[in-house]
Design a protein around this motif. Structure first.
Motif, PDB file in Angstrom:
ATOM      1  N   ARG A 127       0.888  -1.319  -0.052  1.00 16.69           N
ATOM      2  CA  ARG A 127      -0.089  -0.055  -0.008  1.00 16.69           C
ATOM      3  C   ARG A 127       0.927   1.172   0.141  1.00 16.69           C
ATOM      4  N   GLU A 128       1.988   1.150   0.822  1.00 14.48           N
ATOM      5  CA  GLU A 128       2.804   2.460   0.906  1.00 14.48           C
ATOM      6  C   GLU A 128       3.429   2.588  -0.416  1.00 14.48           C
ATOM      7  N   GLN A 129       3.999   1.600  -1.139  1.00 12.60           N
ATOM      8  CA  GLN A 129       4.539   1.567  -2.293  1.00 12.60           C
ATOM      9  C   GLN A 129       3.620   2.356  -3.481  1.00 12.60           C
ATOM     10  N   ILE A 130       2.300   1.935  -3.337  1.00 13.90           N
ATOM     11  CA  ILE A 130       1.238   2.372  -4.373  1.00 13.90           C
ATOM     12  C   ILE A 130       1.014   3.942  -4.032  1.00 13.90           C
ATOM     13  N   LEU A 131       0.909   4.207  -2.871  1.00 12.65           N
ATOM     14  CA  LEU A 131       0.896   5.595  -2.402  1.00 12.65           C
ATOM     15  C   LEU A 131       2.056   6.586  -2.877  1.00 12.65           C
ATOM     16  N   SER A 132       3.315   6.152  -2.787  1.00 14.46           N
ATOM     17  CA  SER A 132       4.425   6.848  -2.904  1.00 14.46           C
ATOM     18  C   SER A 132       4.568   6.924  -4.658  1.00 14.46           C
ATOM     19  N   ALA A 133       4.342   5.698  -5.141  1.00 11.79           N
ATOM     20  CA  ALA A 133       4.384   5.798  -6.572  1.00 11.79           C
ATOM     21  C   ALA A 133       3.213   6.792  -7.231  1.00 11.79           C
ATOM     22  N   ALA A 134       2.115   6.607  -6.822  1.00 10.31           N
ATOM     23  CA  ALA A 134       0.966   7.558  -7.267  1.00 10.31           C
ATOM     24  C   ALA A 134       1.327   9.089  -6.956  1.00 10.31           C
ATOM     25  N   ALA A 135       1.618   9.321  -5.632  1.00  8.78           N
ATOM     26  CA  ALA A 135       1.904  10.870  -5.595  1.00  8.78           C
ATOM     27  C   ALA A 135       2.971  11.340  -6.552  1.00  8.78           C
ATOM     28  N   GLU A 136       4.148  10.612  -6.886  1.00 14.07           N
ATOM     29  CA  GLU A 136       4.976  11.027  -7.612  1.00 14.07           C
ATOM     30  C   GLU A 136       4.582  11.269  -9.005  1.00 14.07           C
ATOM     31  N   LEU A 137       3.808  10.259  -9.533  1.00 17.06           N
ATOM     32  CA  LEU A 137       3.273  10.585 -10.856  1.00 17.06           C
ATOM     33  C   LEU A 137       2.243  11.515 -11.068  1.00 17.06           C
ATOM     34  N   ALA A 189       4.806   1.680 -11.768  1.00 23.42           N
ATOM     35  CA  ALA A 189       5.661   2.066 -10.994  1.00 23.42           C
ATOM     36  C   ALA A 189       5.983   1.638  -9.496  1.00 23.42           C
ATOM     37  N   ALA A 190       5.086   0.877  -9.117  1.00 22.64           N
ATOM     38  CA  ALA A 190       5.112   0.073  -7.716  1.00 22.64           C
ATOM     39  C   ALA A 190       5.455  -1.247  -8.178  1.00 22.64           C
ATOM     40  N   GLY A 191       5.755  -1.751  -9.330  1.00 19.78           N
ATOM     41  CA  GLY A 191       6.190  -3.053  -9.508  1.00 19.78           C
ATOM     42  C   GLY A 191       4.917  -4.058  -9.661  1.00 19.78           C
ATOM     43  N   ILE A 192       3.805  -3.714  -9.794  1.00 22.79           N
ATOM     44  CA  ILE A 192       2.754  -4.658  -9.802  1.00 22.79           C
ATOM     45  C   ILE A 192       2.053  -4.407 -10.979  1.00 22.79           C
ATOM     46  N   ALA A 193       0.883  -5.391 -11.207  1.00 21.47           N
ATOM     47  CA  ALA A 193      -0.056  -5.182 -12.388  1.00 21.47           C
ATOM     48  C   ALA A 193      -0.823  -4.228 -12.193  1.00 21.47           C
ATOM     49  N   GLY A 194      -1.490  -3.399 -13.200  1.00 21.92           N
ATOM     50  CA  GLY A 194      -2.454  -2.363 -13.003  1.00 21.92           C
ATOM     51  C   GLY A 194      -3.731  -2.843 -12.205  1.00 21.92           C
ATOM     52  N   PRO A 195      -4.209  -3.978 -12.544  1.00 22.67           N
ATOM     53  CA  PRO A 195      -5.469  -4.344 -11.852  1.00 22.67           C
ATOM     54  C   PRO A 195      -5.048  -4.579 -10.503  1.00 22.67           C
ATOM     55  N   SER A 196      -4.055  -4.869 -10.008  1.00 24.73           N
ATOM     56  CA  SER A 196      -3.873  -5.247  -8.718  1.00 24.73           C
ATOM     57  C   SER A 196      -3.908  -4.093  -7.888  1.00 24.73           C
ATOM     58  N   VAL A 197      -3.605  -2.648  -8.324  1.00 22.71           N
ATOM     59  CA  VAL A 197      -3.895  -1.657  -7.599  1.00 22.71           C
ATOM     60  C   VAL A 197      -5.237  -1.539  -6.965  1.00 22.71           C
ATOM     61  N   ALA A 231      -6.302   9.467  -0.343  1.00 21.39           N
ATOM     62  CA  ALA A 231      -5.645   8.849   0.673  1.00 21.39           C
ATOM     63  C   ALA A 231      -4.207   9.743   0.744  1.00 21.39           C
ATOM     64  N   ILE A 232      -3.625  10.170  -0.539  1.00 22.86           N
ATOM     65  CA  ILE A 232      -2.506  10.870  -0.229  1.00 22.86           C
ATOM     66  C   ILE A 232      -2.709  12.289   0.350  1.00 22.86           C
ATOM     67  N   ALA A 233      -3.992  12.838  -0.048  1.00 30.91           N
ATOM     68  CA  ALA A 233      -3.992  14.282   0.502  1.00 30.91           C
ATOM     69  C   ALA A 233      -4.270  14.014   1.954  1.00 30.91           C
ATOM     70  N   ARG A 234      -4.951  13.040   2.369  1.00 31.28           N
ATOM     71  CA  ARG A 234      -5.188  12.736   3.858  1.00 31.28           C
ATOM     72  C   ARG A 234      -4.188  12.489   4.773  1.00 31.28           C
ATOM     73  N   ARG A 235      -3.087  11.758   4.058  1.00 29.90           N
ATOM     74  CA  ARG A 235      -1.783  11.375   5.023  1.00 29.90           C
ATOM     75  C   ARG A 235      -1.219  12.878   5.104  1.00 29.90           C
ATOM     76  N   ALA A 236      -0.992  13.576   3.871  1.00 25.96           N
ATOM     77  CA  ALA A 236      -0.251  14.816   4.027  1.00 25.96           C
ATOM     78  C   ALA A 236      -0.867  15.816   5.040  1.00 25.96           C
ATOM     79  N   GLY A 237      -2.263  15.969   5.227  1.00 20.40           N
ATOM     80  CA  GLY A 237      -2.887  16.868   6.099  1.00 20.40           C
ATOM     81  C   GLY A 237      -2.697  16.338   7.406  1.00 20.40           C
ATOM     82  N   ASP A 238      -2.925  14.948   7.550  1.00 15.96           N
ATOM     83  CA  ASP A 238      -2.450  14.668   9.062  1.00 15.96           C
ATOM     84  C   ASP A 238      -1.191  14.963   9.396  1.00 15.96           C
TER      85      ASP A 238
END
Length: 391
Positions: free
Chosen positions: A212-222, A239-247, A260-267
């Motif tokens: 989950r953390e890998q996906i969040l980091s990859a999505a934020a950067e993209l 970018a996270a090293g998995i197949a798209g549907p696995s996200v 989720a990205i926004a909530r984590r940054a805000g918190d």
């Protein structure tokens, strides 16, 4: 713009209506038929003035650049040798234009990525030429500045003026322009710190981040580099090293990921703000602590830049109001502290000032011409403190 100016022609009127819709709904949320309906005409009638929606956006934004060019030319043509009065005229002229056309600043900030590559290059070329003109005048007044430092300060001043686009707070127009000019003047007088390398970041720790953390980091950067709409779930998965549907095992949609990205940054910001409040002796010390915290989060990852970007309009419907509340609560803490530290500012003026300080940091951290400077984090802290007049 003079009150005696001629009434806008039909093309300008249509562009103005489109600008209002773009700002309210986002570029992707507005169609040609929406613009035509707002103007009381048909879609085909609108095409007689503009080839497409993109052309309307370009017309609005190029017009905004032209107004800044005119204000700069008017201020700098009055004297043969630059002096403080000339720069004051320039600051006041740009400030007045920013207050008068804050919708244009908002569109450039949030929707400029939707222009054609040609129009993006044209606006970038003319904006850079403007900044070069400002930097040259600033160096004529400040012999201690080199070209790169003068350019940085001018970018910061431009961000002060552009900060009117990130909020809707207002005061009387004359006072609004005076306040913006004063805030810009403060950053132009900043003595930049020596470029000292920042302390090394804390070790990354042991083990491998969760999927989950890998996906969040990859999505934020993209999202930060390409924008929400230009990124697919397949891109994020790759970018996270998995197949798209696995996200989808972790997030139901791109909008859920963005939330989720926004909530984590805000918190993170809110928790750190509470720590600063409890450990500070007075409001000025607390504001310095908030500056330190904000710059650390801003320069440490792409999460904060994504959270406060134009992509906020793409939050899931059930998350948008809550995420907006988190952002407003965070800004309100800055405003309350600044109001207590500087009682001469009324609450609206304090809010305008806080937004200007935050915007300077946000803009410079993602401006390619300056964000690779080795001491940028320290410079951001000094510039934010100057806008807030903490010295």
């Amino acid at each position: 713009m003079s009150s005696t100016s001629r009434r806008p022609d039909r093309k300008s009127q249509l562009a103005g209506l489109a600008a209002e819709l773009f700002r309210a709904r986002g570029y992707h949320g507005v169609g040609i038929n929406d613009i035509a309906a707002a103007a009381g005409i048909t879609g085909p009638a609108l095409y007689r003035h503009f080839a497409d929606k993109q052309a309307i956006l370009a017309y609005v934004l190029l017009g905004g650049v032209r107004e800044m060019e005119d204000a700069t030319a008017a201020a700098l043509s009055s004297l043969r040798r630059p002096d403080g009065a000339q720069v004051e005229r320039l600051l006041r002229g740009i400030a007045e234009a920013s207050v008068e056309r804050r919708d244009v600043a908002a569109l450039w900030r949030w929707e400029g990525r939707h222009l054609s590559p040609e129009d993006q290059r044209e606006i970038a070329r003319r904006s850079t030429a403007l900044l070069s003109t400002w930097a040259k005048e600033l160096m004529n007044l400040r012999a201690d500045l080199g070209p790169a430092d003068a350019e940085l300060l001018c970018w910061a001043a431009m961000s002060v003026f552009g900060s009117v686009s990130v909020h809707r707070t207002s005061v009387a127009r004359k006072r609004f322009a005076e306040l913006l000019a004063e805030l810009a003047r403060r950053v132009l007088h900043v003595r930049l710190p020596d470029a000292v390398p920042e302390p090394a970041l804390a070790p990354a720790g042991v083990g491998v981040p969760s999927r989950r953390e890998q996906i969040l980091s990859a999505a934020a950067e993209l999202f930060h580099r390409k924008g929400f709409h230009a990124v697919s779930m397949e891109d994020i998965g790759a970018a996270a090293g998995i197949a798209g549907p696995s996200v989808y095992r972790h997030f139901s949609s791109k909008a859920a990921l963005l939330g989720a990205i926004a909530r984590r940054a805000g918190d993170r910001l809110l928790l750190d703000a509470e720590r600063v409040r409890l450990s500070s002796a007075d409001e000025t010390e607390a504001l310095r602590g908030l500056i330190e915290s904000y710059v650390r989060v801003l320069t440490g990852s792409a999460e904060l830049a994504v959270s406060f970007s134009a992509d906020a309009v793409n939050y899931a419907e059930d998350e948008g109001p809550e995420l907006l509340r988190i952002q407003r609560d965070y800004v309100a803490q800055w405003v309350s502290l600044l109001g207590a530290a500087q009682p001469a500012l009324n609450p609206r003026e304090a809010k305008i000032t806080v937004h200007a300080a935050l915007t300077v940091a946000n803009d410079l951290s993602r401006t390619r011409r300056v964000n690779s400077r080795p001491g940028l984090a320290a410079e951001l802290r000094v510039l934010m403190a100057a806008v807030l007049d903490l010295d």
